[in-house]
Design a protein around this motif. Structure first.
Motif, mmCIF file in Angstrom:
data_model
loop_
_atom_site.group_PDB
_atom_site.id
_atom_site.type_symbol
_atom_site.label_atom_id
_atom_site.label_comp_id
_atom_site.label_asym_id
_atom_site.label_seq_id
_atom_site.Cartn_x
_atom_site.Cartn_y
_atom_site.Cartn_z
ATOM 1 N N SER A 1 39.223 41.747 47.421
ATOM 2 C CA SER A 1 39.193 42.891 46.500
ATOM 3 C C SER A 1 38.447 42.600 45.212
ATOM 4 C CB SER A 1 40.632 43.323 46.165
ATOM 5 O OG SER A 1 41.341 42.258 45.547
ATOM 6 N N CYS A 2 37.813 41.428 45.102
ATOM 7 C CA CYS A 2 37.130 41.038 43.869
ATOM 8 C C CYS A 2 35.635 41.339 43.981
ATOM 9 C CB CYS A 2 37.336 39.551 43.595
ATOM 10 S SG CYS A 2 39.081 39.081 43.369
ATOM 11 N N ALA A 3 35.062 41.773 42.871
ATOM 12 C CA ALA A 3 33.638 42.105 42.854
ATOM 13 C C ALA A 3 32.898 41.378 41.736
ATOM 14 C CB ALA A 3 33.444 43.606 42.710
ATOM 15 N N THR A 4 33.529 41.208 40.589
ATOM 16 C CA THR A 4 32.883 40.566 39.452
ATOM 17 C C THR A 4 33.482 39.178 39.217
ATOM 18 O OG1 THR A 4 34.462 41.469 37.850
ATOM 19 C CG2 THR A 4 32.549 42.835 38.405
ATOM 20 N N VAL A 5 32.821 38.427 38.331
ATOM 21 C CA VAL A 5 33.326 37.100 37.991
ATOM 22 C C VAL A 5 34.732 37.186 37.416
ATOM 23 C CG1 VAL A 5 32.999 35.117 36.471
ATOM 24 C CG2 VAL A 5 31.035 36.108 37.656
ATOM 25 N N SER A 6 34.955 38.174 36.545
ATOM 26 C CA SER A 6 36.283 38.331 35.942
ATOM 27 C C SER A 6 37.335 38.591 37.004
ATOM 28 C CB SER A 6 36.263 39.472 34.927
ATOM 29 O OG SER A 6 35.353 39.201 33.884
ATOM 30 N N ASP A 7 37.001 39.396 38.004
ATOM 31 C CA ASP A 7 37.964 39.681 39.074
ATOM 32 C C ASP A 7 38.342 38.407 39.819
ATOM 33 O OD1 ASP A 7 37.820 42.342 38.413
ATOM 34 O OD2 ASP A 7 36.317 42.821 39.945
ATOM 35 N N PHE A 8 37.349 37.623 40.184
ATOM 36 C CA PHE A 8 37.620 36.383 40.925
ATOM 37 C C PHE A 8 38.449 35.412 40.085
ATOM 38 C CE2 PHE A 8 33.876 37.733 43.423
ATOM 39 C CZ PHE A 8 34.354 37.523 44.712
ATOM 40 N N MET A 9 38.093 35.267 38.823
ATOM 41 C CA MET A 9 38.790 34.304 37.973
ATOM 42 C C MET A 9 40.229 34.732 37.699
ATOM 43 S SD MET A 9 36.895 31.794 37.583
ATOM 44 C CE MET A 9 35.212 31.195 37.536
ATOM 45 N N LEU A 10 40.444 36.001 37.422
ATOM 46 C CA LEU A 10 41.807 36.492 37.178
ATOM 47 C C LEU A 10 42.668 36.328 38.411
ATOM 48 C CD1 LEU A 10 41.088 39.714 35.074
ATOM 49 C CD2 LEU A 10 42.089 37.561 34.272
ATOM 50 N N ALA A 11 42.071 36.498 39.585
ATOM 51 C CA ALA A 11 42.832 36.330 40.820
ATOM 52 C C ALA A 11 43.185 34.865 41.076
ATOM 53 C CB ALA A 11 42.037 36.888 42.004
ATOM 54 N N ALA A 12 42.343 33.943 40.571
ATOM 55 C CA ALA A 12 42.572 32.518 40.817
ATOM 56 C C ALA A 12 43.507 31.867 39.811
ATOM 57 C CB ALA A 12 41.233 31.783 40.827
ATOM 58 N N ILE A 13 43.648 32.483 38.630
ATOM 59 C CA ILE A 13 44.438 31.854 37.565
ATOM 60 C C ILE A 13 45.891 31.571 37.968
ATOM 61 C CG2 ILE A 13 45.514 32.359 35.321
ATOM 62 C CD1 ILE A 13 42.858 33.344 34.337
ATOM 63 N N PRO A 14 46.635 32.519 38.572
ATOM 64 C CA PRO A 14 48.040 32.220 38.893
ATOM 65 C C PRO A 14 48.209 30.988 39.776
ATOM 66 C CG PRO A 14 47.615 34.566 39.090
ATOM 67 C CD PRO A 14 46.289 33.919 38.899
ATOM 68 N N MET B 1 29.122 34.604 43.168
ATOM 69 C CA MET B 1 29.919 33.738 44.032
ATOM 70 C C MET B 1 29.672 32.261 43.712
ATOM 71 S SD MET B 1 31.669 35.722 46.092
ATOM 72 C CE MET B 1 31.954 35.027 47.694
ATOM 73 N N ARG B 2 28.433 31.938 43.365
ATOM 74 C CA ARG B 2 28.124 30.548 43.034
ATOM 75 C C ARG B 2 28.867 30.125 41.773
ATOM 76 N NH1 ARG B 2 23.012 30.928 42.879
ATOM 77 N NH2 ARG B 2 22.592 30.831 40.629
ATOM 78 N N PHE B 3 28.920 30.982 40.772
ATOM 79 C CA PHE B 3 29.653 30.668 39.547
ATOM 80 C C PHE B 3 31.144 30.470 39.856
ATOM 81 C CE2 PHE B 3 32.182 31.764 35.870
ATOM 82 C CZ PHE B 3 31.563 31.070 34.844
ATOM 83 N N VAL B 4 31.703 31.342 40.661
ATOM 84 C CA VAL B 4 33.121 31.237 41.019
ATOM 85 C C VAL B 4 33.372 29.944 41.793
ATOM 86 C CG1 VAL B 4 34.994 32.292 42.332
ATOM 87 C CG2 VAL B 4 33.440 33.735 41.002
ATOM 88 N N TYR B 5 32.461 29.624 42.706
ATOM 89 C CA TYR B 5 32.606 28.394 43.495
ATOM 90 C C TYR B 5 32.549 27.163 42.592
ATOM 91 C CZ TYR B 5 31.517 24.696 46.838
ATOM 92 O OH TYR B 5 31.526 23.533 47.568
#
Length: 338
Positions: A152-165, A136-140
């Motif tokens: 629905s996100c669990a990994t860094v990739s999930d969070f980043m892919l969800a934020a890209i659009p 979460m700190r990396f995503v923040y």
């Protein structure tokens, strides 16, 4: 965590439209008032080219100062981030210090001990939850607080892919906005550089979200803003981009004035008309110069030859060496025939 700034809202845009011109006028009046007492010769008369140059330079200076103020206001408008709330540094993060500071603040803000601070207590809890988790700190740090709220996100990739659009959607909106400005013939200056800048910033966003390290320009700005995250620095740079677009459209007409109603046909007519005037002036100058040597004994063919040379001399008359050499040749030739 409000995101505002000198050019990021309606008030800021209106400020960019009206404040620089008013400030430039007042500043020029003050400067000229001071110069009139100290060095009156440096104060140009109104409506002269030098006075217009002073107006343009004062306007450009005000735009630059207002640009810096807008960025400062944007940085202040970001508010305290999670690191500042809990008294830790993004660059030198220490988990033990995070836990100690959170416990101390929880005791101070707990609703049972200090009623009326429920919202602050919940905010501190949220900040601790984010910063205590490496993911979460990396995503923040790279995508902001909003990106950490993906259920629905669990990994860094999930969070980043969800934020890209959402992140790239802003740049698509910028491109569409610039296209609309071109359709309505607004903001004509710097169109090419606006598109280049939008593309560069979109690439910067993708680099931040796809890499474990911040891009070099973000890391360099940490020296100026060590308490900010990479995401916040990118938001300030994005505000700088918007201010740059508005400022470029303001400064452009001052540095390169243009006539709004000029079209290609009328411009071509003016060019042809100007060429005719130049030809008439040059021919008159040649005839006047040739008349000086008309009665000096020069033969007719030499007179015609020198007349052609004088036409060239009138065209290149700004060259001092050419003028001196040409005058010497004429005098020598006249001496030989007199």
């Amino acid at each position: 965590m409000a995101y505002g700034g000198g050019g990021g809202n309606l008030g800021g845009v209106l400020g960019w439209m009206f404040l620089p011109q008013l400030a430039a006028n007042y500043m020029l009046k003050i400067v000229h008032a001071v110069l009139s007492r100290v060095a009156p010769r440096l104060v140009p008369r109104p409506n002269t080219p030098q006075f217009q140059m002073h107006q343009r330079m004062s306007y450009v200076l005000v735009i630059i100062v207002y640009f810096a103020y807008s960025l400062w206001e944007t940085e202040k408008g970001l508010g305290n981030n999670y690191y500042q709330m809990l008294g830790v540094s993004p660059a030198e993060f220490i988990e033990g210090q995070l836990r100690r500071n959170f416990r101390r603040m929880s005791l101070v803000l707990h609703p049972d001990k200090n009623p009326g601070h429920e919202r602050e207590f919940m905010t501190v809890q949220e900040a601790y939850t984010v910063l205590s988790s490496p993911v979460m700190r990396f995503v923040y740090d790279h995508a902001g607080a909003e990106a950490t709220k993906c259920p629905s996100c669990a990994t860094v990739s999930d969070f980043m892919l969800a934020a890209i659009p959402k992140r790239l959607g802003m740049y698509i909106a910028y491109i569409l906005g610039n296209a609309a400005l071109q359709v309505f013939r607004i903001g004509r200056y710097g169109t090419y550089w606006r598109y280049i800048t939008i593309g560069a910033f979109a690439a910067l966003e993708l680099m931040m979200m796809a890499s474990t390290r911040d891009p070099l320009i973000i890391r360099a700005l940490f020296w100026i803003m060590p308490h900010r995250t990479g995401y916040e620095v990118s938001r300030i740079l994005q505000q700088a981009m918007i201010c740059f677009f508005i400022g470029l459209n303001q400064i452009g007409p001052q540095l390169v004035p243009y006539e709004n109603n000029v079209n290609t046909l009328s411009l071509a007519k003016e060019i042809v008309k100007g060429i005719g005037k130049i030809k008439t002036e040059v021919s008159g100058s040649v005839r006047r110069t040739a008349a000086i040597y008309r009665d000096t004994g020069l033969k007719q063919h030499l007179h015609e030859r020198f007349q052609k040379e004088m036409q060239l001399g009138a065209t290149l008359g700004s060259n001092k060496e050419f003028q001196d050499e040409y005058s010497t040749r004429l005098n020598n030739e006249r001496t030989n025939f007199v």
